[in-house]
Design a protein around this motif. Structure first.
Motif, PDB file in Angstrom:
ATOM      1  N   SER A 185       0.597  -1.040   0.290  1.00 38.09           N
ATOM      2  CA  SER A 185      -0.407   0.030   0.017  1.00 38.09           C
ATOM      3  C   SER A 185       0.904   1.335   0.075  1.00 38.09           C
ATOM      4  O   SER A 185       0.318   2.247   0.920  1.00 38.09           O
ATOM      5  CB  SER A 185      -1.299  -0.135   1.359  1.00 38.09           C
ATOM      6  N   PHE A 186       2.051   1.555  -0.571  1.00 41.54           N
ATOM      7  CA  PHE A 186       3.019   2.794  -1.184  1.00 41.54           C
ATOM      8  C   PHE A 186       2.290   3.775  -1.738  1.00 41.54           C
ATOM      9  O   PHE A 186       1.316   3.088  -2.661  1.00 41.54           O
ATOM     10  CB  PHE A 186       3.852   2.139  -1.519  1.00 41.54           C
ATOM     11  N   GLU A 187       1.888   4.805  -1.376  1.00 45.36           N
ATOM     12  CA  GLU A 187       2.082   5.740  -1.943  1.00 45.36           C
ATOM     13  C   GLU A 187       2.143   6.732  -1.982  1.00 45.36           C
ATOM     14  O   GLU A 187       2.228   7.750  -2.359  1.00 45.36           O
ATOM     15  CB  GLU A 187       0.397   6.836  -1.169  1.00 45.36           C
ATOM     16  N   PRO A 188       2.610   7.021  -3.813  1.00 45.52           N
ATOM     17  CA  PRO A 188       3.447   7.735  -4.825  1.00 45.52           C
ATOM     18  C   PRO A 188       2.496   9.001  -4.819  1.00 45.52           C
ATOM     19  O   PRO A 188       1.927   8.602  -5.368  1.00 45.52           O
ATOM     20  CB  PRO A 188       4.432   7.343  -5.339  1.00 45.52           C
ATOM     21  N   TYR A 189       3.481   9.929  -5.367  1.00 41.46           N
ATOM     22  CA  TYR A 189       2.998  10.648  -6.405  1.00 41.46           C
ATOM     23  C   TYR A 189       2.830  10.890  -7.674  1.00 41.46           C
ATOM     24  O   TYR A 189       3.873  10.100  -8.470  1.00 41.46           O
ATOM     25  CB  TYR A 189       3.100  12.328  -5.631  1.00 41.46           C
ATOM     26  N   LEU A 190       1.565  10.153  -8.171  1.00 39.98           N
ATOM     27  CA  LEU A 190       1.918   9.587  -9.983  1.00 39.98           C
ATOM     28  C   LEU A 190       1.947  11.138 -10.921  1.00 39.98           C
ATOM     29  O   LEU A 190       1.003  11.629 -10.962  1.00 39.98           O
ATOM     30  CB  LEU A 190       0.255   8.000 -10.060  1.00 39.98           C
ATOM     31  N   VAL A 191       3.305  10.756 -12.088  1.00 36.05           N
ATOM     32  CA  VAL A 191       2.979  12.065 -12.627  1.00 36.05           C
ATOM     33  C   VAL A 191       2.832  11.785 -13.794  1.00 36.05           C
ATOM     34  O   VAL A 191       3.118  10.630 -14.884  1.00 36.05           O
ATOM     35  CB  VAL A 191       4.419  12.072 -12.649  1.00 36.05           C
ATOM     36  N   GLY A 192       1.788  12.353 -13.924  1.00 30.95           N
ATOM     37  CA  GLY A 192       1.022  12.649 -15.771  1.00 30.95           C
ATOM     38  C   GLY A 192       0.298  11.125 -15.398  1.00 30.95           C
ATOM     39  O   GLY A 192       0.103  10.180 -14.859  1.00 30.95           O
ATOM     40  N   MET A 193      -0.457  11.402 -16.736  1.00 37.42           N
ATOM     41  CA  MET A 193      -1.102  10.145 -17.535  1.00 37.42           C
ATOM     42  C   MET A 193       0.030   9.874 -18.766  1.00 37.42           C
ATOM     43  O   MET A 193      -1.105   8.897 -19.677  1.00 37.42           O
ATOM     44  CB  MET A 193      -2.260  10.416 -18.078  1.00 37.42           C
ATOM     45  N   SER A 194       0.758   9.487 -19.057  1.00 37.25           N
ATOM     46  CA  SER A 194       1.581   9.196 -20.405  1.00 37.25           C
ATOM     47  C   SER A 194       2.949   8.838 -19.598  1.00 37.25           C
ATOM     48  O   SER A 194       3.520   9.384 -18.604  1.00 37.25           O
ATOM     49  CB  SER A 194       2.237  10.293 -21.328  1.00 37.25           C
ATOM     50  N   PRO A 195       3.427   7.361 -21.018  1.00 35.77           N
ATOM     51  CA  PRO A 195       4.309   6.472 -20.085  1.00 35.77           C
ATOM     52  C   PRO A 195       4.951   7.251 -20.646  1.00 35.77           C
ATOM     53  O   PRO A 195       5.829   8.522 -21.310  1.00 35.77           O
ATOM     54  CB  PRO A 195       4.614   5.564 -21.318  1.00 35.77           C
ATOM     55  N   VAL A 196       6.595   7.710 -19.726  1.00 33.47           N
ATOM     56  CA  VAL A 196       8.268   7.789 -19.677  1.00 33.47           C
ATOM     57  C   VAL A 196       8.771   7.009 -20.852  1.00 33.47           C
ATOM     58  O   VAL A 196       9.999   7.679 -21.634  1.00 33.47           O
ATOM     59  CB  VAL A 196       9.179   8.378 -18.972  1.00 33.47           C
ATOM     60  N   ALA A 197       8.571   6.798 -21.431  1.00 32.69           N
ATOM     61  CA  ALA A 197       9.549   4.618 -21.795  1.00 32.69           C
ATOM     62  C   ALA A 197       8.417   3.505 -22.545  1.00 32.69           C
ATOM     63  O   ALA A 197       7.432   3.665 -21.411  1.00 32.69           O
ATOM     64  CB  ALA A 197      10.748   4.071 -21.551  1.00 32.69           C
ATOM     65  N   PHE A 198       8.988   3.205 -23.619  1.00 36.55           N
ATOM     66  CA  PHE A 198       7.971   2.363 -23.944  1.00 36.55           C
ATOM     67  C   PHE A 198       9.157   0.727 -23.850  1.00 36.55           C
ATOM     68  O   PHE A 198      10.674   1.016 -24.693  1.00 36.55           O
ATOM     69  CB  PHE A 198       8.495   1.947 -25.057  1.00 36.55           C
ATOM     70  N   GLU A 199       8.736  -0.598 -23.724  1.00 36.17           N
ATOM     71  CA  GLU A 199       9.562  -1.689 -24.163  1.00 36.17           C
ATOM     72  C   GLU A 199       9.402  -2.804 -24.644  1.00 36.17           C
ATOM     73  O   GLU A 199       7.548  -2.979 -23.795  1.00 36.17           O
ATOM     74  CB  GLU A 199      10.770  -2.188 -22.781  1.00 36.17           C
ATOM     75  N   LYS A 200       9.240  -2.960 -26.036  1.00 36.95           N
ATOM     76  CA  LYS A 200       9.173  -4.083 -26.959  1.00 36.95           C
ATOM     77  C   LYS A 200      10.044  -5.282 -26.210  1.00 36.95           C
ATOM     78  O   LYS A 200      10.458  -5.336 -27.029  1.00 36.95           O
ATOM     79  CB  LYS A 200       8.949  -3.959 -27.807  1.00 36.95           C
TER      80      LYS A 200
END
Length: 268
Positions: A185-200
């Protein structure tokens, strides 16, 4: 509600798939420096500016917003507590501003006496920091550096917390599920709605993912900030991770795989 989503996550065997790849969300939680050390070139400039004004008796002040194009938040870090306090007209305004900033995770002390506000600030000096490592799990270690949360799996590999996205679930709910299910139940502040990186990643030819009909996975990385005063991570109830750590960039480079480090290094 969130409780129903958590229950569904524990019981669900379904996942979201896009073109043969399962979708996952990973959380990159940062802890900003607790102590800001003034760079040497800034101290040199301020000393020069102070001496020059004393010699020339030139007290002309040019507002930064007339000279530079800057983001709004950049002015905050340039203002000393004395300057902030002097700019406020009343104790009520100070209390209101302090409450507002505390809600955003910024703890500033405006309780300065009037005579202190009028004093010359004098030479800029660095805050003394005790160089004592309190262990990689401590949120207050390496006070002058950015730290980032990583977790260790049963095979001893370090990575960022990650989870499969469930059907009918938004990515933000997936990130909240990571905090609730994996981090105590760790509660960080989620920044924005978009990802900062993507990995396939392609699945191994003889791996379990291929056997289940999947070609690989697509991982979307999102940023978050640890909020001062809130409890630290707790993985005692997690069956997925055996350890966690708050690491500096230098430590991340040594601990993450080369592929993961190359993918994330430019966004932290």
């Amino acid at each position: 509600g969130r409780t129903a989503q958590v229950g569904a996550r524990h019981c669900s065997v379904s996942i979201n798939v896009h073109r043969g790849h399962k979708l996952q969300a990973a959380l990159v939680v940062g802890r900003p420096p607790a102590v800001v050390v003034t760079p040497e070139h800034i101290k040199t400039w301020r000393d020069f500016e102070r001496d020059w004004k004393a010699r020339t008796q030139n007290g002309v002040e040019v507002e930064d917003n007339l000279v530079y194009m800057k983001m709004q938040h950049e002015f905050l870090e340039q203002m000393t507590q004395a300057q902030v306090a002097a700019s406020l007209a009343s104790t009520e305004e100070k209390a209101e501003l302090q409450e507002l900033l505390s809600g955003e995770g910024l703890e500033l002390d405006f309780s300065l006496e009037d005579e202190e506000v009028q004093q010359d600030l004098g030479p800029v000096t660095d805050t003394k920091v005790v160089a004592k490592d309190k262990g990689l799990r401590a949120l207050d270690r390496e006070a002058t550096k950015n730290l980032f949360l990583v977790v260790q799996d049963k095979r001893g590999r370090w990575q960022f917390p990650i989870a499969d996205q469930l059907p009918e679930e938004g990515m933000r709910s997936t990130l909240e599920g990571i905090c609730d299910d994996q981090l105590g139940s760790f509660e960080p502040y989620l920044v924005g709605m978009s990802p900062v990186a993507f990995e396939k990643r392609a699945a191994k030819p003889d791996g379990p993912m291929r056997k289940s009909g999947l070609e690989g996975r697509k991982v979307f990385y999102y940023r978050a900030h640890a909020v001062p005063g809130r409890p630290n991570v707790d993985i005692s109830g997690s069956t997925q991770w055996k350890d966690f750590a708050w690491m500096t960039r230098e430590e991340l480079k040594k601990s993450l795989s080369l592929r993961k480090w190359a993918m994330i290094r430019d966004v932290i």
